[in-house]
Design an enzyme around this catalytic site. Structure first.
Site, PDB file in Angstrom:
ATOM      1  N   GLY A  99     -45.473  -6.308 -26.446  1.00 15.51           N
ATOM      2  CA  GLY A  99     -44.236  -6.810 -27.020  1.00 15.51           C
ATOM      3  C   GLY A  99     -44.154  -6.420 -28.473  1.00 15.51           C
ATOM      4  O   GLY A  99     -44.835  -5.508 -28.935  1.00 15.51           O
TER       5      GLY A  99
ATOM      6  N   GLY B 203     -44.812  -6.320 -32.239  1.00 11.20           N
ATOM      7  CA  GLY B 203     -45.894  -6.682 -33.149  1.00 11.20           C
ATOM      8  C   GLY B 203     -47.201  -6.912 -32.416  1.00 11.20           C
ATOM      9  O   GLY B 203     -47.354  -6.563 -31.251  1.00 11.20           O
TER      10      GLY B 203
ATOM     11  N   HIS C 117     -51.568   1.422 -27.502  1.00 14.49           N
ATOM     12  CA  HIS C 117     -50.211   1.956 -27.660  1.00 14.49           C
ATOM     13  C   HIS C 117     -49.710   1.716 -29.087  1.00 14.49           C
ATOM     14  O   HIS C 117     -49.124   2.621 -29.707  1.00 14.49           O
ATOM     15  CB  HIS C 117     -49.288   1.297 -26.630  1.00 14.49           C
ATOM     16  CG  HIS C 117     -47.898   1.805 -26.643  1.00 14.49           C
ATOM     17  ND1 HIS C 117     -46.845   1.056 -27.118  1.00 14.49           N
ATOM     18  CD2 HIS C 117     -47.366   2.991 -26.236  1.00 14.49           C
ATOM     19  CE1 HIS C 117     -45.728   1.754 -26.992  1.00 14.49           C
ATOM     20  NE2 HIS C 117     -46.022   2.934 -26.465  1.00 14.49           N
ATOM     21  N   ASP C 118     -49.939   0.521 -29.625  1.00 12.70           N
ATOM     22  CA  ASP C 118     -49.556   0.237 -31.010  1.00 12.70           C
ATOM     23  C   ASP C 118     -50.264   1.192 -31.969  1.00 12.70           C
ATOM     24  O   ASP C 118     -49.654   1.701 -32.919  1.00 12.70           O
ATOM     25  CB  ASP C 118     -49.891  -1.206 -31.393  1.00 12.70           C
ATOM     26  CG  ASP C 118     -48.958  -2.233 -30.773  1.00 12.70           C
ATOM     27  OD1 ASP C 118     -47.998  -1.842 -30.068  1.00 12.70           O
ATOM     28  OD2 ASP C 118     -49.196  -3.436 -30.984  1.00 12.70           O
TER      29      ASP C 118
ATOM     30  N   ASP D 141     -46.244   6.670 -24.989  1.00 12.69           N
ATOM     31  CA  ASP D 141     -45.663   5.836 -23.934  1.00 12.69           C
ATOM     32  C   ASP D 141     -46.268   6.177 -22.579  1.00 12.69           C
ATOM     33  O   ASP D 141     -46.579   5.287 -21.781  1.00 12.69           O
ATOM     34  CB  ASP D 141     -44.145   6.002 -23.895  1.00 12.69           C
ATOM     35  CG  ASP D 141     -43.443   5.359 -25.084  1.00 12.69           C
ATOM     36  OD1 ASP D 141     -44.116   4.702 -25.905  1.00 12.69           O
ATOM     37  OD2 ASP D 141     -42.215   5.524 -25.184  1.00 12.69           O
TER      38      ASP D 141
END
Length: 138
Positions: A45, A47, A63-64, A105
């Protein structure tokens, strides 16, 4: 703040990157992103903080980190080209920034798919207030 991610998915429409990422997740997991991954653990989600709670949450942490390497475009709004070919996600941009976002992604969607059997409903709508342990480095 993490609930803004849900709103962003709805507002961006079919042209936005978060929608594209959601399509990849659906393809690899069979799960709708808004219900299953928009607020999951400490990193899935908008942050993220603390320590990833499980393998699914770790996919979102990585991914972040991947998005953190992107320069010259906004990974949350950049629109890239991709396709599904024989069950694989294929990124098609020659533009380095767009291709990098797509590959971030793609890797996350594959990771989520590989960990779908360990998905834990206890981490759905998980409060960020529980994410107090020190985060590992990217």
């Amino acid at each position: 703040m993490r609930t803004l991610w849900i709103v962003a998915v709805c507002l961006i429409g079919v042209e936005g990157n978060l929608f594209q990422f959601g399509e990849m997740i659906l393809e690899k997991t069979g799960k709708e992103v808004v219900h299953s991954y928009a607020i999951y653990g400490c990193y899935c989600g908008w942050g993220g903080q603390g320590r990833a709670q499980d393998a699914t949450d770790r996919c979102c942490f990585v991914h972040d980190c991947c998005y953190g390497t992107v320069n010259d475009c906004n990974p949350k709004t950049a629109t890239y080209s991709y396709s599904f070919e024989n069950g694989d996600i294929v990124c098609g941009d020659n533009d380095l920034c767009l291709r990098t976002v797509c590959e971030c992604d793609r890797a996350a969607a594959i990771c989520l798919g590989q960990n779908v059997n360990t998905y834990d409903k206890n981490y759905e709508y998980y409060s960020i207030s529980h994410c107090t342990e020190e985060s590992e480095q990217c």
